[in-house]
Design an enzyme around this catalytic site. Structure first.
Site, short mmCIF file in Angstrom:
data_model
loop_
_atom_site.label_atom_id
_atom_site.label_comp_id
_atom_site.label_asym_id
_atom_site.label_seq_id
_atom_site.Cartn_x
_atom_site.Cartn_y
_atom_site.Cartn_z
N LYS A 128 -81.83 52.34 12.32
CA LYS A 128 -81.48 51.97 10.94
C LYS A 128 -80.43 52.89 10.34
O LYS A 128 -79.82 52.55 9.33
CB LYS A 128 -82.73 52.00 10.05
CG LYS A 128 -83.62 50.79 10.20
CD LYS A 128 -84.61 50.71 9.07
CE LYS A 128 -85.45 49.44 9.17
NZ LYS A 128 -86.61 49.46 8.31
N LYS A 211 -84.03 42.51 19.55
CA LYS A 211 -85.19 41.76 19.06
C LYS A 211 -84.79 40.81 17.93
O LYS A 211 -83.84 41.09 17.18
CB LYS A 211 -86.29 42.72 18.60
CG LYS A 211 -85.97 43.48 17.34
CD LYS A 211 -87.18 44.22 16.77
CE LYS A 211 -86.73 44.90 15.48
NZ LYS A 211 -87.70 45.64 14.76
N LYS A 214 -85.30 39.97 10.93
CA LYS A 214 -84.92 39.36 9.65
C LYS A 214 -83.67 40.02 9.08
O LYS A 214 -83.01 39.46 8.22
CB LYS A 214 -86.08 39.40 8.66
CG LYS A 214 -86.77 40.73 8.51
CD LYS A 214 -88.11 40.55 7.76
CE LYS A 214 -89.03 41.73 8.01
NZ LYS A 214 -90.40 41.49 7.63
P1 TYM Z 1 -92.13 44.32 10.07
O1 TYM Z 1 -92.29 43.89 8.65
O2 TYM Z 1 -90.77 44.59 10.58
O3 TYM Z 1 -92.75 43.22 11.02
C1 TYM Z 1 -94.06 42.68 10.84
C2 TYM Z 1 -94.71 42.50 12.19
O4 TYM Z 1 -93.94 41.61 13.02
C3 TYM Z 1 -93.69 42.24 14.29
N1 TYM Z 1 -92.38 41.81 14.78
C4 TYM Z 1 -92.15 41.32 15.99
N2 TYM Z 1 -92.96 41.07 17.03
C5 TYM Z 1 -92.39 40.54 18.16
N3 TYM Z 1 -91.07 40.25 18.27
C6 TYM Z 1 -90.22 40.48 17.25
N4 TYM Z 1 -88.92 40.19 17.35
C7 TYM Z 1 -90.75 41.05 16.05
N5 TYM Z 1 -90.20 41.40 14.85
C8 TYM Z 1 -91.21 41.87 14.09
C9 TYM Z 1 -93.71 43.73 13.98
O5 TYM Z 1 -93.97 44.49 15.14
C10 TYM Z 1 -94.82 43.82 12.97
O6 TYM Z 1 -96.08 43.89 13.60
N6 TYM Z 1 -93.46 49.14 9.90
C11 TYM Z 1 -93.96 47.78 9.94
C12 TYM Z 1 -94.83 47.43 8.74
C13 TYM Z 1 -96.00 48.34 8.52
C14 TYM Z 1 -97.17 48.41 9.31
C15 TYM Z 1 -98.01 49.36 8.67
C16 TYM Z 1 -97.58 47.74 10.47
C17 TYM Z 1 -96.14 49.24 7.49
N7 TYM Z 1 -97.37 49.85 7.58
C18 TYM Z 1 -99.26 49.69 9.21
C19 TYM Z 1 -98.83 48.07 10.99
C20 TYM Z 1 -99.66 49.02 10.36
C21 TYM Z 1 -92.78 46.82 9.95
O7 TYM Z 1 -91.70 47.14 9.54
O8 TYM Z 1 -93.09 45.55 10.37
#
Ligand code: TYM
Length: 348
Positions: A128, A211, A214
């Site tokens: 990032k 990957k 969004k």
């Molecule tokens: P975030 O908001 O980017 O994504 C939400 C969830 O979707 C999964 N994901 C994917 N899985 C497979 N292929 C992809 N291309 C893909 N893109 C996104 C992410 O792995 C995630 O599970 N840091 C985290 C949010 C968070 C969190 C937490 C997660 C904050 N606190 C505590 C677990 C526990 C995030 O940015 O996810």
């Protein structure tokens, strides 16, 4: 609530609590098929065996600036999507991170044991910030994984369903939990990541080496969960393919491997069985069928999202109750943390 989330083990014949799950999603833009296959489906499945807390992590989202109205809309969209995918608020807590102030407070406390070096090594931070070396890289972005650790540790979470991209953050959470426990006595449960085998990392349709995301530059990177059928079909038609004409997975076929993974994850048919059906057929026919598979899989949740959006009082009620239940657990964990650290309890 049946199977209430906050059921401590008791010696009076009450069942011990089920193992706990925490996971979160950022309200930062279109939710897509990667989120659904990598995370949301796991959220739903784990309700059968775990007491779950699912959180819209709005404090994480503000590490990247969004207009107020957009952040609000995105926050409600994530909450609606959790419910539309099948998260059941009668069984699980659904909440917004900023509604429970203990998340920020525990993050501060964990900051006092986290190391600059380990945060600097986080791949997502490096991605990032282009290496994270600039003078104007935000402290919030740097500290992001510590807030994530606080989210998870506040609820005594045993398991964290996430896509593979979040594995490193869960590993950091484990390290912080163990470090704290070693320094101050056993306080935190050390959590495990739970990553789906069939859809750990869904790749971009326009670039299968990165990957699906969004924040991707082009909307042809992802299929949004709310894309209408014609858009879904068009995006799949335009998805990049590999050289050759065969529909099969393989290291020389990253694009087809990704499309087959999506097909397989949605139909639960093995990739090989699907590939066999397309022997002698071309990419166009496979893509057209994949379009149908995706449209059909998303139709029920799109219908449910439309209902929830039409009257958000239901979702707001779920979030209100979720915050109350979450805070009762979080406050207890934080009181224990204060006690371990030697902070004087607030006089009552
Ligand atoms: P975030 O908001 O980017 O994504 C939400 C969830 O979707 C999964 N994901 C994917 N899985 C497979 N292929 C992809 N291309 C893909 N893109 C996104 C992410 O792995 C995630 O599970 N840091 C985290 C949010 C968070 C969190 C937490 C997660 C904050 N606190 C505590 C677990 C526990 C995030 O940015 O996810």
């Amino acid at each position: 609530m049946s199977g209430p989330v906050d059921t401590p083990a008791s010696s009076q014949g009450k069942p011990a609590r089920r193992p706990r799950v925490f996971s979160g999603t950022q309200p930062t833009g279109a939710l897509h098929l990667g989120n659904y296959l990598g995370a949301f489906r796991g959220y739903v499945a784990m309700q059968e065996t775990h007491d779950c807390v699912y959180c819209v992590v709005d404090l994480h989202a503000i590490t990247v600036r969004q207009p107020r109205a957009v952040l609000r809309r995105n926050t409600m969209d994530v909450a609606n999507m959790f419910l539309a995918c099948g998260v059941d608020p009668e069984r699980s807590i659904v909440m917004v991170q900023s509604h429970v102030p203990q998340h920020s407070e525990l993050a501060w406390i964990l900051n006092t044991i986290a190391y600059m070096g380990e945060l600097r090594r986080m791949t997502q931070f490096k991605d990032k910030t282009g290496g994270g070396e600039g003078e104007s890289v935000g402290v919030g972005l740097f500290d992001y994984p510590v807030l994530m650790a606080a989210d998870i540790l506040l609820y005594g979470s045993d398991a964290v369903p996430v896509g593979e991209d979040q594995k490193q953050h869960v590993e950091l959470t484990r390290d912080l939990a163990e470090r704290f426990n070693n320094a101050f006595g056993k306080t935190f449960v050390v959590p495990e990541p739970v990553i789906p085998v069939d859809a750990a990392r869904i790749m971009g349709l326009d670039d299968p080496t990165k990957k699906m995301s969004k924040s991707a530059g082009s909307e042809y990177n992802y299929i949004a969960l709310t894309d209408p059928p014609d858009v879904i079909r068009r995006k799949i038609r335009r998805a990049v393919t590999d050289s050759g004409t065969e529909v099969r997975p393989g290291p020389d076929k990253p694009a087809l491997t990704n499309l087959l993974t999506i097909y397989s994850a949605l139909t639960r048919e093995p990739v090989e069985t699907i590939a066999e059906r397309y022997v002698g057929k071309g990419y166009a026919e496979f893509k057209s069928d994949l379009g149908d598979v995706v449209v059909e899989a998303l139709a029920p949740l799109q219908a449910r999202v439309r209902e929830l959006e039409a009257d958000e009082t239901y979702t707001l009620g779920v979030l209100k109750r979720g915050a109350e239940l979450a805070e009762s657990i979080a406050a207890r964990t934080l009181a224990k943390v204060h006690e371990r650290l030697g902070l004087v309890p607030r006089p009552r």
